[in-house]
Design a protein around this motif. Structure first.
Motif, PDB file in Angstrom:
ATOM      1  N   LYS A 242       0.830  -1.213   0.000  1.00 51.93           N
ATOM      2  CA  LYS A 242       0.000   0.000   0.000  1.00 51.93           C
ATOM      3  C   LYS A 242       0.863   1.262   0.000  1.00 51.93           C
ATOM      4  CE  LYS A 242      -4.170  -2.087   1.827  1.00 51.93           C
ATOM      5  NZ  LYS A 242      -5.158  -2.213   2.893  1.00 51.93           N
TER       6      LYS A 242
ATOM      7  N   LEU B 172       1.567   2.160  -3.573  1.00 49.10           N
ATOM      8  CA  LEU B 172       0.392   2.739  -4.243  1.00 49.10           C
ATOM      9  C   LEU B 172      -0.024   4.088  -3.666  1.00 49.10           C
ATOM     10  CD1 LEU B 172      -1.820  -0.440  -4.606  1.00 49.10           C
ATOM     11  CD2 LEU B 172      -0.918   0.921  -6.474  1.00 49.10           C
TER      12      LEU B 172
ATOM     13  N   LEU C 244      -1.477   4.415  -0.776  1.00 44.81           N
ATOM     14  CA  LEU C 244      -2.624   4.258   0.129  1.00 44.81           C
ATOM     15  C   LEU C 244      -2.174   4.433   1.576  1.00 44.81           C
ATOM     16  CD1 LEU C 244      -4.287   1.141  -1.537  1.00 44.81           C
ATOM     17  CD2 LEU C 244      -5.006   3.521  -1.732  1.00 44.81           C
TER      18      LEU C 244
ATOM     19  N   LEU D 223      -1.647   6.004 -11.028  1.00 44.86           N
ATOM     20  CA  LEU D 223      -2.523   4.870 -10.691  1.00 44.86           C
ATOM     21  C   LEU D 223      -3.033   4.153 -11.939  1.00 44.86           C
ATOM     22  CD1 LEU D 223      -4.503   6.445  -7.718  1.00 44.86           C
ATOM     23  CD2 LEU D 223      -2.944   4.497  -7.591  1.00 44.86           C
TER      24      LEU D 223
ATOM     25  N   MET E  69      -4.841  -3.866  -9.331  1.00 42.33           N
ATOM     26  CA  MET E  69      -4.628  -4.513  -8.028  1.00 42.33           C
ATOM     27  C   MET E  69      -5.732  -5.510  -7.710  1.00 42.33           C
ATOM     28  SD  MET E  69      -3.329  -3.405  -4.483  1.00 42.33           S
ATOM     29  CE  MET E  69      -3.684  -4.306  -2.980  1.00 42.33           C
TER      30      MET E  69
ATOM     31  N   PHE F 291      -7.274  -7.294  -4.621  1.00 41.94           N
ATOM     32  CA  PHE F 291      -7.285  -7.199  -3.155  1.00 41.94           C
ATOM     33  C   PHE F 291      -7.547  -8.566  -2.521  1.00 41.94           C
ATOM     34  CE2 PHE F 291      -7.772  -2.855  -4.358  1.00 41.94           C
ATOM     35  CZ  PHE F 291      -7.163  -2.140  -3.350  1.00 41.94           C
TER      36      PHE F 291
ATOM     37  N   ALA G  11     -12.553  -7.043  -2.665  1.00 42.10           N
ATOM     38  CA  ALA G  11     -12.930  -5.615  -2.583  1.00 42.10           C
ATOM     39  C   ALA G  11     -13.818  -5.214  -3.755  1.00 42.10           C
ATOM     40  CB  ALA G  11     -11.688  -4.725  -2.503  1.00 42.10           C
ATOM     41  N   LEU G  12     -14.731  -6.111  -4.120  1.00 36.85           N
ATOM     42  CA  LEU G  12     -15.674  -5.766  -5.192  1.00 36.85           C
ATOM     43  C   LEU G  12     -16.741  -4.832  -4.630  1.00 36.85           C
ATOM     44  CD1 LEU G  12     -16.099  -9.321  -6.748  1.00 36.85           C
ATOM     45  CD2 LEU G  12     -14.566  -7.501  -7.493  1.00 36.85           C
TER      46      LEU G  12
ATOM     47  N   ARG H 247     -10.981  -7.449 -12.911  1.00 40.83           N
ATOM     48  CA  ARG H 247     -10.971  -5.990 -12.732  1.00 40.83           C
ATOM     49  C   ARG H 247      -9.541  -5.454 -12.756  1.00 40.83           C
ATOM     50  NH1 ARG H 247     -13.685  -3.427  -7.433  1.00 40.83           N
ATOM     51  NH2 ARG H 247     -11.801  -4.229  -6.450  1.00 40.83           N
TER      52      ARG H 247
ATOM     53  N   ASP I 141      -2.643  -9.044  -3.612  1.00 39.99           N
ATOM     54  CA  ASP I 141      -2.566  -9.086  -2.149  1.00 39.99           C
ATOM     55  C   ASP I 141      -3.194 -10.404  -1.682  1.00 39.99           C
ATOM     56  OD1 ASP I 141      -2.546  -8.660   0.554  1.00 39.99           O
ATOM     57  OD2 ASP I 141      -3.780  -6.847   0.522  1.00 39.99           O
TER      58      ASP I 141
ATOM     59  N   MET J 129     -17.487  -0.690   3.526  1.00 41.21           N
ATOM     60  CA  MET J 129     -16.631  -0.546   2.340  1.00 41.21           C
ATOM     61  C   MET J 129     -15.178  -0.338   2.752  1.00 41.21           C
ATOM     62  SD  MET J 129     -18.816   1.809  -0.304  1.00 41.21           S
ATOM     63  CE  MET J 129     -17.686   1.581  -1.688  1.00 41.21           C
TER      64      MET J 129
ATOM     65  N   THR K 298     -13.745  -3.670   4.129  1.00 36.18           N
ATOM     66  CA  THR K 298     -13.519  -4.677   3.077  1.00 36.18           C
ATOM     67  C   THR K 298     -12.625  -4.133   1.950  1.00 36.18           C
ATOM     68  OG1 THR K 298     -15.593  -4.012   2.039  1.00 36.18           O
ATOM     69  CG2 THR K 298     -15.695  -5.897   3.526  1.00 36.18           C
ATOM     70  N   GLU K 299     -11.930  -3.066   2.215  1.00 34.88           N
ATOM     71  CA  GLU K 299     -10.935  -2.464   1.298  1.00 34.88           C
ATOM     72  C   GLU K 299     -11.548  -1.898   0.017  1.00 34.88           C
ATOM     73  OE1 GLU K 299      -8.085  -5.827   1.094  1.00 34.88           O
ATOM     74  OE2 GLU K 299      -6.676  -4.426   1.983  1.00 34.88           O
ATOM     75  N   GLN K 300     -12.871  -1.700   0.003  1.00 35.43           N
ATOM     76  CA  GLN K 300     -13.483  -1.139  -1.209  1.00 35.43           C
ATOM     77  C   GLN K 300     -13.075   0.314  -1.420  1.00 35.43           C
ATOM     78  OE1 GLN K 300     -17.752  -2.136  -1.815  1.00 35.43           O
ATOM     79  NE2 GLN K 300     -17.477  -3.615  -0.195  1.00 35.43           N
TER      80      GLN K 300
ATOM     81  N   ASP L  29     -10.090   1.565  -0.608  1.00 36.58           N
ATOM     82  CA  ASP L  29      -8.753   1.480  -1.215  1.00 36.58           C
ATOM     83  C   ASP L  29      -8.875   1.109  -2.687  1.00 36.58           C
ATOM     84  OD1 ASP L  29      -7.425   2.141   1.074  1.00 36.58           O
ATOM     85  OD2 ASP L  29      -6.910   0.079   1.637  1.00 36.58           O
ATOM     86  N   ALA L  30      -9.811   0.187  -2.981  1.00 41.40           N
ATOM     87  CA  ALA L  30     -10.002  -0.233  -4.376  1.00 41.40           C
ATOM     88  C   ALA L  30     -10.428   0.962  -5.237  1.00 41.40           C
ATOM     89  CB  ALA L  30     -11.040  -1.347  -4.460  1.00 41.40           C
TER      90      ALA L  30
ATOM     91  N   THR M  18      -9.653   4.052  -4.779  1.00 43.75           N
ATOM     92  CA  THR M  18      -8.476   4.892  -4.990  1.00 43.75           C
ATOM     93  C   THR M  18      -7.578   4.301  -6.067  1.00 43.75           C
ATOM     94  OG1 THR M  18      -8.593   5.534  -2.675  1.00 43.75           O
ATOM     95  CG2 THR M  18      -6.536   6.019  -3.813  1.00 43.75           C
ATOM     96  N   THR M  19      -7.344   2.981  -5.999  1.00 45.52           N
ATOM     97  CA  THR M  19      -6.459   2.375  -7.002  1.00 45.52           C
ATOM     98  C   THR M  19      -7.088   2.414  -8.393  1.00 45.52           C
ATOM     99  OG1 THR M  19      -7.306   0.134  -6.661  1.00 45.52           O
ATOM    100  CG2 THR M  19      -5.430   0.783  -5.317  1.00 45.52           C
ATOM    101  N   LEU M  20      -8.418   2.576  -8.452  1.00 38.95           N
ATOM    102  CA  LEU M  20      -9.082   2.698  -9.754  1.00 38.95           C
ATOM    103  C   LEU M  20      -9.234   4.176 -10.136  1.00 38.95           C
ATOM    104  CD1 LEU M  20     -11.707  -0.116  -9.168  1.00 38.95           C
ATOM    105  CD2 LEU M  20      -9.901  -0.164 -10.874  1.00 38.95           C
ATOM    106  N   SER M  21      -8.339   5.003  -9.598  1.00 35.79           N
ATOM    107  CA  SER M  21      -8.279   6.441  -9.929  1.00 35.79           C
ATOM    108  C   SER M  21      -9.592   7.169  -9.653  1.00 35.79           C
ATOM    109  CB  SER M  21      -7.895   6.650 -11.402  1.00 35.79           C
ATOM    110  OG  SER M  21      -6.712   5.979 -11.710  1.00 35.79           O
TER     111      SER M  21
END
Lengths: 248, 264
Positions: free
Chosen positions: A45, A48, A50, A74, A79, A81, A85-86, A149, A161, B128, B131-133, B135-136, B138-141
């Protein structure tokens, strides 16, 4: 190429990273191993953005990641997760096409959906899956959707991860094989963090072991079994006795 | 143990609690400023905004309507019973109208929104986060502030005044029904008294309060969700703290707004 130089990060009195030096060569698959709570996720992280490191420098192709344009930076990454993390509120295809439908390079909905279905097929999921919600999928299917994804926008660099956590051995093998195939066919730079040795052997070109906030050993996966580092040997053979305390 | 140890310890706890409360207010103020900054800058996520409009506005209508109708009815009974003590029971239509529009309508709708919407936003965003959503995203801009906070806060700011307006009308109707069916008021004169008595500033103040309460309720839900701790306990704490903070802030804001608009 990604380079980490003396990267440190603490949370209160917990010094998670104590000066990590690591190089991930372009086009290589680097797997970082280490026990639970050794800071593998924090390391990933930090690259990235984060998590902001307390000190040290992280560069991507020689440029400091903190000075990079965030969106452009980015956009080079995908990534997967640990838990997938859907986004629960979006359908599977919308999750996969999330990046494709937003930002400067936004695609029309039909085109984004077609690419999403193609990526789902690439990870072994049928087109019918596209219109389901993540909550309707099994753990293994969610991982595959997460993988679809991660690769949807064909990134140069992909992070994984704990890709096999919570999966049965067969599904773990399927995911490992998929990751290896996809990384090879895309020519992507990959960084995986895991404590699953079957993943290490399936995915890695190079291995780094993180212990006590430092990279304890790094080298080609072929050299791992012959390495004389006692920490590495204890970890890869899963021994209770050795220099790594079993109660942490 | 010194005699002064206990008072000193109590004082230290009080000091710590005060500092923590001030720090929390500061963090919420910064979060509010950031939200306003992002509201006026693209990209704007229309789909999330329309979803939030439905969640905050449309789906809150039943609870707002039921709260308002029972409150209006009870208010009419109370005013009638109290008014009888000094032969002023005829003022029921006027007092129900002003009581609902100026105070009870906005406050009860605000508190209902805090219970229904703030809790739901805080729990959803906290989950969210866990469950790291986030962070997800953010990584998806995608900026989580723009994607999650802005649509919800804007929806709260725009729809809660409408809910308050609807709540005011239904509350007055509740008073009307009780007064005409149970207390023997004439229907036509009840409506005439209500309409004649209410002034534009009463209605405007009600809608302004609604907008402020909608902003507070949604902002606080987002803030606590985004700053949630780990696991189920983190989600639970975020939800509980969000509802408590939003309710207190709504009541405090109500006092300030009433003082500003009607204090003189």
């Amino acid at each position: 190429m990604i380079e980490l130089s003396r990267v440190a990060k603490s949370f209160g009195k917990n010094h998670v990273l104590r000066g990590v030096n690591l190089t991930i060569p372009r086009g290589q698959s680097m797997v970082v191993i280490g026990g639970s709570g050794t800071g593998k996720s924090v390391l990933l992280k930090s690259i990235l953005g984060l998590v902001t490191p307390d000190s040290g420098r992280i560069t991507l192709d020689g440029a400091d990641v903190r000075e990079a344009n965030r969106d452009a930076f980015l956009a080079r990454f995908g990534m997967l997760f640990q838990g997938g993390a859907l986004f629960d509120s979006l359908r599977v295809w919308e999750n996969v096409a999330f990046r494709l439908m937003r930002g400067a390079t936004k695609l029309p909905k039909d085109q984004a959906r077609a690419i999403a279905i193609e990526k789902l097929r690439r990870v072994g999921l049928k087109p019918e899956t596209a219109d389901l919600f993540p909550g309707e999928l099994s753990g293994g299917m969610q991982k595959r959707v997460g993988l679809a994804r991660a690769i949807a926008a064909e990134p140069e660099i992909i992070f994984f991860d704990e890709p096999t956590t919570g999966l049965d051995p067969i599904m773990s093998g399927v995911i490992n094989a998929l990751i290896r195939e996809i990384v090879t066919e895309m020519g992507a730079t990959a960084m995986t963090i895991t404590h699953d040795m079957s993943s290490v052997r399936a995915i890695a070109d190079r291995v780094a072991m993180l212990h006590d906030g430092l990279i304890r050993w790094t080298g080609p996966v072929a050299d791992m079994d012959q390495a004389d580092d006692p920490y590495l040997q204890q970890f890869i053979h899963g021994r209770a006795d050795g220099p790594i305390e079993s109660v942490r | 143990m010194s005699v002064l140890a206990l008072p000193a310890s109590a004082l230290a706890s009080l000091g710590r609690a005060t500092f923590n409360a001030l720090a929390a207010i500061g963090r919420i103020a910064i979060y509010a400023a950031l939200t306003l900054w992002h509201i006026v800058r693209p990209p704007f996520y229309r789909r999330e905004f329309f979803t939030a409009l439905m969640q905050v506005g449309w789906l809150s209508l039943p609870v707002v309507g039921l709260t308002a109708i029972f409150t209006g009815g009870a208010l009419a009974l109370q005013i009638y019973a109290g008014g009888q003590r000094f032969s002023a029971e005829a003022v029921v239509p006027q007092i129900v109208a002003i009581g609902m529009v100026r105070e009870l309508g906005p406050v009860l709708v605000g508190l209902m929104i805090a219970a229904r919407v703030t809790s739901s936003i805080a729990a959803e965003i906290a989950t969210m986060k866990v469950t790291e959503q986030i962070d997800a995203l953010t990584t998806l801009s995608t900026n989580p502030m723009k994607y999650l906070t802005v649509p919800r806060v804007l929806a709260g700011f725009l729809t809660v005044p409408l809910l308050v307006g609807v709540g005011d009308i239904i509350g007055i109707m509740g008073g009307f029904l009780v007064s005409t069916e149970q207390l023997g008021f004439n229907r036509a004169s009840y409506i005439k008294n209500t309409v004649d008595f209410l002034q534009t500033p009463d209605v405007v103040s009600s809608l302004i309060k609604g907008a402020v309460f909608g902003f507070i309720a949604t902002l606080i839900g987002c803030y606590y969700g985004m700053n949630s701790g780990r696991g189920a306990q983190g989600v639970g704490s975020a939800t509980k703290n969000a509802v408590a903070t939003a309710s207190i802030l709504i009541l405090a804001a109500n006092f300030v707004l009433t003082s500003v608009m009607f204090g003189s």
